[in-house]
Design a protein around this motif. Structure first.
Motif, PDB file in Angstrom:
ATOM      1  N   UNK A  10       0.832  -1.349   0.072  1.00  0.00           N
ATOM      2  CA  UNK A  10      -0.132   0.118  -0.016  1.00  0.00           C
ATOM      3  C   UNK A  10       0.967   1.328   0.202  1.00  0.00           C
ATOM      4  N   UNK A  11       0.751   1.824  -1.145  1.00  0.00           N
ATOM      5  CA  UNK A  11       1.626   3.290  -1.419  1.00  0.00           C
ATOM      6  C   UNK A  11       3.148   2.864  -0.989  1.00  0.00           C
ATOM      7  N   UNK A  12       3.630   2.100  -1.335  1.00  0.00           N
ATOM      8  CA  UNK A  12       5.043   1.596  -1.242  1.00  0.00           C
ATOM      9  C   UNK A  12       5.306   0.804   0.064  1.00  0.00           C
ATOM     10  N   UNK A  13       4.377   0.667   1.055  1.00  0.00           N
ATOM     11  CA  UNK A  13       4.583  -0.047   2.068  1.00  0.00           C
ATOM     12  C   UNK A  13       4.114  -1.459   2.221  1.00  0.00           C
ATOM     13  N   UNK A  14       4.911  -2.148   2.728  1.00  0.00           N
ATOM     14  CA  UNK A  14       4.473  -3.635   3.034  1.00  0.00           C
ATOM     15  C   UNK A  14       3.474  -4.040   4.220  1.00  0.00           C
ATOM     16  N   UNK A  15       2.571  -4.452   3.998  1.00  0.00           N
ATOM     17  CA  UNK A  15       1.477  -4.623   5.364  1.00  0.00           C
ATOM     18  C   UNK A  15       1.601  -6.087   5.567  1.00  0.00           C
ATOM     19  N   UNK A  16       1.714  -6.578   6.853  1.00  0.00           N
ATOM     20  CA  UNK A  16       1.753  -8.169   6.927  1.00  0.00           C
ATOM     21  C   UNK A  16       0.499  -8.341   7.662  1.00  0.00           C
ATOM     22  N   UNK A  17      -0.404  -7.401   8.033  1.00  0.00           N
ATOM     23  CA  UNK A  17      -1.738  -7.545   8.302  1.00  0.00           C
ATOM     24  C   UNK A  17      -2.822  -7.134   7.830  1.00  0.00           C
ATOM     25  N   UNK A  18      -4.037  -7.620   8.088  1.00  0.00           N
ATOM     26  CA  UNK A  18      -5.152  -7.084   7.040  1.00  0.00           C
ATOM     27  C   UNK A  18      -6.333  -7.137   7.988  1.00  0.00           C
ATOM     28  N   UNK A  19      -7.374  -6.387   7.961  1.00  0.00           N
ATOM     29  CA  UNK A  19      -8.442  -6.622   8.904  1.00  0.00           C
ATOM     30  C   UNK A  19      -9.470  -7.994   8.346  1.00  0.00           C
ATOM     31  N   UNK A  20      -9.720  -8.747   9.491  1.00  0.00           N
ATOM     32  CA  UNK A  20     -10.454  -9.668   8.857  1.00  0.00           C
ATOM     33  C   UNK A  20     -11.946 -10.063   9.481  1.00  0.00           C
ATOM     34  N   UNK A  21     -12.102  -8.987  10.451  1.00  0.00           N
ATOM     35  CA  UNK A  21     -13.522  -9.044  10.953  1.00  0.00           C
ATOM     36  C   UNK A  21     -13.832  -7.834  11.668  1.00  0.00           C
ATOM     37  N   UNK A  22     -15.110  -7.307  11.427  1.00  0.00           N
ATOM     38  CA  UNK A  22     -15.567  -6.033  11.961  1.00  0.00           C
ATOM     39  C   UNK A  22     -17.013  -6.489  12.887  1.00  0.00           C
ATOM     40  N   UNK A  23     -17.082  -6.074  13.962  1.00  0.00           N
ATOM     41  CA  UNK A  23     -18.201  -6.228  14.750  1.00  0.00           C
ATOM     42  C   UNK A  23     -18.865  -5.251  15.401  1.00  0.00           C
ATOM     43  N   UNK A  24     -20.082  -4.961  15.098  1.00  0.00           N
ATOM     44  CA  UNK A  24     -20.839  -3.914  15.582  1.00  0.00           C
ATOM     45  C   UNK A  24     -21.856  -4.426  16.823  1.00  0.00           C
ATOM     46  N   UNK A  25     -21.808  -3.862  17.862  1.00  0.00           N
ATOM     47  CA  UNK A  25     -22.675  -4.337  19.066  1.00  0.00           C
ATOM     48  C   UNK A  25     -23.329  -2.915  19.423  1.00  0.00           C
ATOM     49  N   UNK A  26     -24.681  -3.172  19.709  1.00  0.00           N
ATOM     50  CA  UNK A  26     -25.621  -2.126  20.071  1.00  0.00           C
ATOM     51  C   UNK A  26     -25.717  -1.863  21.727  1.00  0.00           C
ATOM     52  N   UNK A  27     -25.720  -0.753  22.009  1.00  0.00           N
ATOM     53  CA  UNK A  27     -25.858  -0.353  23.361  1.00  0.00           C
ATOM     54  C   UNK A  27     -27.029  -0.841  24.119  1.00  0.00           C
ATOM     55  N   UNK A  28     -26.827  -1.124  25.414  1.00  0.00           N
ATOM     56  CA  UNK A  28     -28.191  -1.657  26.157  1.00  0.00           C
ATOM     57  C   UNK A  28     -29.533  -1.163  25.725  1.00  0.00           C
ATOM     58  N   UNK A  29     -30.369  -1.809  25.485  1.00  0.00           N
ATOM     59  CA  UNK A  29     -31.648  -1.472  25.324  1.00  0.00           C
ATOM     60  C   UNK A  29     -31.967  -0.854  23.672  1.00  0.00           C
ATOM     61  N   UNK A  30     -30.582  -0.932  23.091  1.00  0.00           N
ATOM     62  CA  UNK A  30     -30.693  -0.161  21.645  1.00  0.00           C
ATOM     63  C   UNK A  30     -30.795  -1.312  20.547  1.00  0.00           C
ATOM     64  N   UNK A  31     -30.200  -1.054  19.548  1.00  0.00           N
ATOM     65  CA  UNK A  31     -30.293  -1.980  18.439  1.00  0.00           C
ATOM     66  C   UNK A  31     -31.343  -1.862  17.255  1.00  0.00           C
ATOM     67  N   UNK A  32     -31.294  -2.638  16.257  1.00  0.00           N
ATOM     68  CA  UNK A  32     -32.203  -2.092  15.167  1.00  0.00           C
ATOM     69  C   UNK A  32     -33.560  -2.673  15.512  1.00  0.00           C
ATOM     70  N   UNK A  33     -34.742  -1.802  15.550  1.00  0.00           N
ATOM     71  CA  UNK A  33     -36.066  -2.556  16.204  1.00  0.00           C
ATOM     72  C   UNK A  33     -36.750  -2.999  14.820  1.00  0.00           C
ATOM     73  N   UNK A  34     -37.711  -3.898  14.978  1.00  0.00           N
ATOM     74  CA  UNK A  34     -38.841  -4.295  13.915  1.00  0.00           C
ATOM     75  C   UNK A  34     -38.990  -3.387  13.216  1.00  0.00           C
TER      76      UNK A  34
END
Length: 242
Positions: A100-124
């Motif tokens: 990436x832009x001339x740099x060698x990266x040995x790690x990459x993102x494998x997983x993203x986890x979103x967690x809702x606050x208590x009593x929150x979230x995506x409602x029906x």
């Protein structure tokens, strides 16, 4: 007239009953997690949003896990804050490294986890988008993101089935980002002859205009000379005596 109307009315009622039965058998289409936009250029950067609809009538979506494809690592992945949600980022080792832009990266993102606050979230009846920025996008035809959607009642929807190109959509399809090859930029060498041709045309136009100007000047001088000669001839001729 009455006997003519009754068969028509009966036929209409029969057709209506059949249509109702057919439509009743067809249930509502199942919504699933998608990535938007669904198409991008290889090698570029982009903002993408994972759109998560809630399919439950009683429970809220409280956690969303997005797994990035192992066969298409991305060097840079960043998330946008989502009110009422926290996000955790997991990484993995990659071999060979990602440049990436001339740099060698040995790690990459494998997983993203979103967690809702208590009593929150995506409602029906609602949906939520989780934006990310990614790039440079890998030189592959597509990226398949396997997603787990957890509800407040403990149920989990697994959007992990890879769609088959040209086939029917699976029951639990994973979001797919289609990648197209970047268009090659115009070569400066190829554009040089065109520029030279334009210069030649400009020179030709300038030369033509100069030639016309000289011809006009010569014609004007010739007119002046002829006019002068005629005037001198008139002065020299003797005046007739009456």
């Amino acid at each position: 007239m009455i006997r003519l109307r009754r068969p028509a009315t009966a036929a209409a009622l029969t057709l209506a009953a059949v249509a109702t039965a057919v439509l009743g058998l067809a249930g509502p289409a199942s919504a699933h997690v998608t990535v938007n936009p669904a198409e991008a250029k290889q090698g570029g950067y982009g903002r993408f949003a994972f759109r998560v609809p809630n399919e439950s009538d009683t429970a809220s979506t409280t956690k969303v896990e997005v797994n990035l494809p192992e066969n298409a690592p991305v060097g840079s992945v960043s998330t946008m804050p989502v009110p009422g949600w926290t996000v955790t980022v997991e990484k993995r080792k990659v071999d060979p490294p990602i440049e990436v832009h001339g740099s060698q990266l040995t790690e990459a993102v494998s997983k993203l986890t979103w967690t809702a606050a208590p009593n929150g979230g995506v409602k029906p009846g609602e949906f939520q988008e989780f934006p990310v920025s990614m790039g440079p996008l890998p030189p592959t035809d597509r990226m398949v993101f396997k997603v787990l959607q957890t509800y407040s009642d403990g149920n989990i929807s697994r959007w992990i089935e890879e769609p088959t190109p040209g086939g029917e959509e699976p029951e639990n399809p994973a979001p797919v980002l289609t990648l197209t090859a970047a268009s090659a930029s115009a070569s400066p060498v190829a554009s040089a002859p065109a520029a030279a041709a334009d210069d030649d045309d400009d020179d030709a136009d300038t030369g033509g205009a100069t030639a016309l100007g000289v011809a006009g000047l010569v014609a004007g001088l010739a007119g002046l000379v002829l006019g002068g000669l005629a005037f001198l001839r008139t002065r020299r001729e003797p005046t007739a005596k009456s």
